[in-house]
Design an enzyme around this catalytic site. Structure first.
Site, PDB file in Angstrom:
ATOM      1  N   HIS A 405      -6.123   4.755   3.855  1.00  0.00           N
ATOM      2  CA  HIS A 405      -7.427   4.907   3.208  1.00  0.00           C
ATOM      3  C   HIS A 405      -8.264   3.639   3.422  1.00  0.00           C
ATOM      4  O   HIS A 405      -9.422   3.710   3.846  1.00  0.00           O
ATOM      5  CB  HIS A 405      -7.247   5.192   1.713  1.00  0.00           C
ATOM      6  CG  HIS A 405      -8.532   5.229   0.949  1.00  0.00           C
ATOM      7  ND1 HIS A 405      -9.144   6.392   0.554  1.00  0.00           N
ATOM      8  CD2 HIS A 405      -9.354   4.218   0.522  1.00  0.00           C
ATOM      9  CE1 HIS A 405     -10.277   6.116  -0.072  1.00  0.00           C
ATOM     10  NE2 HIS A 405     -10.425   4.796  -0.121  1.00  0.00           N
ATOM     11  N   GLU A 406      -7.666   2.483   3.166  1.00  0.00           N
ATOM     12  CA  GLU A 406      -8.442   1.236   3.265  1.00  0.00           C
ATOM     13  C   GLU A 406      -8.864   0.948   4.707  1.00  0.00           C
ATOM     14  O   GLU A 406     -10.009   0.611   4.976  1.00  0.00           O
ATOM     15  CB  GLU A 406      -7.646   0.064   2.692  1.00  0.00           C
ATOM     16  CG  GLU A 406      -7.346   0.185   1.206  1.00  0.00           C
ATOM     17  CD  GLU A 406      -8.569   0.497   0.349  1.00  0.00           C
ATOM     18  OE1 GLU A 406      -9.702   0.136   0.747  1.00  0.00           O
ATOM     19  OE2 GLU A 406      -8.412   1.130  -0.710  1.00  0.00           O
ATOM     20  N   HIS A 409     -11.872   2.732   5.959  1.00  0.00           N
ATOM     21  CA  HIS A 409     -13.183   2.163   5.608  1.00  0.00           C
ATOM     22  C   HIS A 409     -13.683   1.267   6.737  1.00  0.00           C
ATOM     23  O   HIS A 409     -14.878   1.254   7.063  1.00  0.00           O
ATOM     24  CB  HIS A 409     -13.081   1.337   4.320  1.00  0.00           C
ATOM     25  CG  HIS A 409     -13.086   2.159   3.068  1.00  0.00           C
ATOM     26  ND1 HIS A 409     -14.069   3.078   2.800  1.00  0.00           N
ATOM     27  CD2 HIS A 409     -12.243   2.193   2.010  1.00  0.00           C
ATOM     28  CE1 HIS A 409     -13.816   3.652   1.623  1.00  0.00           C
ATOM     29  NE2 HIS A 409     -12.709   3.126   1.126  1.00  0.00           N
TER      30      HIS A 409
HETATM   31 ZN   LIG Z   1     -11.961   3.637  -0.782  1.00  0.00          ZN
END
Ligand SMILES: [Zn+2]
Ligand SMILES: *[C@@H]1O[C@H](CO)[C@@H](O)[C@H](O)[C@H]1NC(C)=O
Ligand SMILES: *[C@@H]1O[C@H](CO)[C@@H](O)[C@H](O)[C@H]1NC(C)=O
Ligand SMILES: *[C@@H]1O[C@H](CO)[C@@H](O)[C@H](O)[C@H]1NC(C)=O
Length: 599
Positions: A405-406, A409
């Site tokens: 998830h990170e 980004h």
């Molecule tokens: Zn996030």
């Protein structure tokens, strides 16, 4: 080659040392002891080689011993080495030949091969070291064969090359073939052709040994050094699924220098061209647990995250996961020119010196994680936190979906709007950003064509429901969220859930239509649905406008499909988007289920 005439060698034999027998004993290898002499190499489904190396004897001598001849007139390193070895092993001059050597200050090093009939042995060698002209160490793997093949080949090297290429799935690299002896485990010695084959796609490079009398492949040297990491493989999500030790997970198409080198720098830590994984300070890294880039730090779940072993496990897992995403995203378009994160861009464009710095167990927060994406040329900073809902606490760096998830980004912020980091700033675009991050975590976790519901953050919270309001699902019962549900929301994570669930449904449609590939991460040329999905995912990022909306992000997916697949998936995509309210005329968070009239 042998340097001495018969007279000299007989003199040497006369002064031979007595304690040399061990190097020549018949070796009956017990299975348990095979680690020092054997290695099974699985070359392909059809070819398994048990590679044999005669055992090495090794002696060290502290401040050194005099070698009788050294006291005489100054001699070449090579001559001195050969005379020492002949005397030490009790062999004649025709059995030894100088290979290489050098002097460094007061130390000297010589490397020697066993010979027979003027032909060197591949795997029967010796080495001598001197300090201040005294012998300080001596190693040898010379053999006393029970049979030895004739020194004239009866099968030509050229006649076996194509067979070797097929067996090793590589191409002969043109390096002249050689003729050498190969000591075998049964005490015999074969005459072999040495042939190098390489496969740049899978980063393999072997020197293959083919019997010069029978044409049989006997053995091989693997020139590619292994690196290994005890981690949660990228397609596992949470620690309870079990860590594994992965060998060479790096993809050298995406990371040509591997994960531990850039420019002329090489490391043996969690620091490399794509990722720096540290705790507290950027110099607080995990070092290899054994030479050869071994990072074997299993996580002890019953212990606190703060134990040294668990910190090492966290840094290793974060290093592995972020590198793995770097590598597969590279194959799908997140390259140097597309503003990715690397220290060295290999002259392939983009701004360099911006590898991802991932701070594990960062002290600036708990129960969360974040990723800062400055413009291309400045490092992305990922902060992973401890989660405090359990005893002992849990570590976000041991839950792969949080790491994915990170890192996503970083990908979405760089690829949208040309590497400025400025283009996912509105509430709606920020919500899409959270959605892509959940969706890529979802993508990594599929293990078959069965599209299961996906939950984020269930390990760190010890809650099967995880940290979102609902699982991502094709079931409108399990997850009824539609485009219109964006209305009234201000939380980017809540908005992101809607986009991630739409993409989960797009994924399911593509996999239902085109099937699923287990090799998607390294084979972007495949036609399967999960491959198509990831292409459209990254392609759309670079097409969409700065600060996209649900409507414009969807339009970019349709355009990406037109560009890459000539619109082959256009109607499928429209149906999937429309099924969640993001149809043809959706706007202003009012659902619309229309699809183009020709669909
Ligand atoms: Zn996030
Ligand atoms: C040893 O080294 C010397 C000088 O480098 C060279 O002339 C000689 O041929 C070498 N002898 C052997 C046996 O390699
Ligand atoms: C989503 O929107 C629909 C109306 O379009 C509404 O009935 C439903 O309650 C909303 N769901 C949530 C979770 O907000
Ligand atoms: C959808 O939008 C098109 C124009 O883009 C319009 O012609 C059409 O009437 C709209 N259909 C609906 C159902 O709103």
């Amino acid at each position: 080659m042998a340097a001495f005439n018969k007279i000299l060698s007989s003199v040497l034999l006369a002064i031979a040392y007595s304690s040399i027998a061990s190097a020549f004993q018949e070796r009956s290898v017990v299975d348990d002891l095979k680690h020092s002499t054997h290695r099974v190499r699985h070359i392909s489904r059809d070819l398994k080689l048990e590679v044999f190396h005669p055992e090495s004897t090794y002696e060290t001598f502290g401040t050194g011993i005099e070698h009788t001849l050294d006291a005489r007139a100054p001699r070449d390193l090579n001559s001195t080495a050969l005379s020492f070895i002949q005397s030490r092993l009790g062999v004649d001059a025709s059995s030894v030949g100088f290979k290489s050597g050098y002097t460094d200050g007061g130390e000297k090093f010589a490397y020697v091969k066993q010979y027979h009939d003027g032909i060197p042995f591949i795997n029967a060698v010796a080495n001598v070291a001197w300090k201040d002209d005294k012998v300080v160490s001596f190693g040898a793997s010379f053999v006393k064969p029970n049979s030895i093949a004739g020194s004239r080949p009866t099968v030509a090297a050229s006649s076996v090359i194509s067979k070797v290429e097929a067996a090793f799935d590589g191409k002969y690299n043109g390096r002249p073939t050689g003729l050498e002896y190969l000591a075998q485990a049964d005490g015999s010695v074969a005459l072999v052709h040495t042939i190098q084959v390489q496969n740049l796609d899978v980063n393999s490079w072997y020197e293959v040994y083919v019997d010069a009398h029978t044409g049989e492949v006997l053995s091989a040297t693997d020139y590619v050094a292994d690196a290994s990491y005890t981690v949660l493989p990228i397609n596992k999500k949470i620690l309870t699924e079990g860590q594994e030790t992965l060998t060479n997970p790096q993809d050298t198409l995406a990371s040509p220098s591997g994960w531990h080198a850039w420019g002329t720098t090489t490391t043996t830590t969690t620091s490399g061209n794509n990722v720096l994984a540290y705790r507290s300070t950027t110099t607080s890294l995990t070092s290899q647990s054994a030479t050869g880039l071994v990072f074997n730090y299993p996580y002890t779940a019953s212990g606190a995250p703060s134990t040294t072993a668990n910190i090492n496990s966290a840094r290793t897992n974060a290093f592995y996961v972020i590198n793995t995403i770097h590598d597969f995203a590279y194959r799908y378009g997140f390259t140097e020119t597309a503003f990715n994160f690397q220290t060295d861009n290999f002259g392939r464009g983009g701004a360099a010196n911006d590898r991802v710095q991932v701070s594990v167990q960062d002290s600036s927060g708990t129960n969360n994680a974040n990723f800062a994406t400055p413009p291309d040329g400045q490092s992305g900073i990922c902060r992973m936190y401890i989660w405090t809902q359990t005893t002992p606490n849990r570590d976000g760096s041991l839950e792969n979906d949080i790491l994915v998830h990170e890192m996503t980004h970083g990908i979405t912020n760089r690829m949208t709007g040309g590497g400025t980091g400025r283009c996912l700033q509105t509430t709606e675009a920020g919500g899409l950003g959270e959605g892509w991050s959940d969706a890529l975590a979802d993508w990594t976790q599929h293990k078959s064509a069965t599209v299961r519901d996906f939950v984020l953050g269930d390990y760190v919270t010890n809650n099967p429901a995880g940290i979102r309001t609902r699982p991502y699902s094709t079931s409108t019962t399990t997850n009824p969220l539609r485009y219109s549900n964006v209305s009234g929301l201000t939380s980017v994570h809540r908005i992101g859930e809607i986009w991630a669930n739409i993409l989960h449904n797009v994924y399911a449609s593509l996999v239902a239509q085109h099937g699923w590939s287990a090799t998607a991460r390294t084979n972007p040329a495949g036609t399967e649905g999960n491959i198509v999905f990831l292409h459209l995912f990254l392609d759309a990022l670079r097409l969409q406008p700065c600060n996209p909306t649900f409507v414009t992000a969807r339009a970019a997916w349709i355009q990406a499909d037109a560009n890459r697949y000539s619109g082959a998936n256009r109607c499928l995509l429209w149906r999937a988007f429309a099924s969640r309210g993001l149809g043809l005329n959706a706007s202003g968070f009012v659902d619309n289920t229309a699809i183009p009239s020709d669909c």
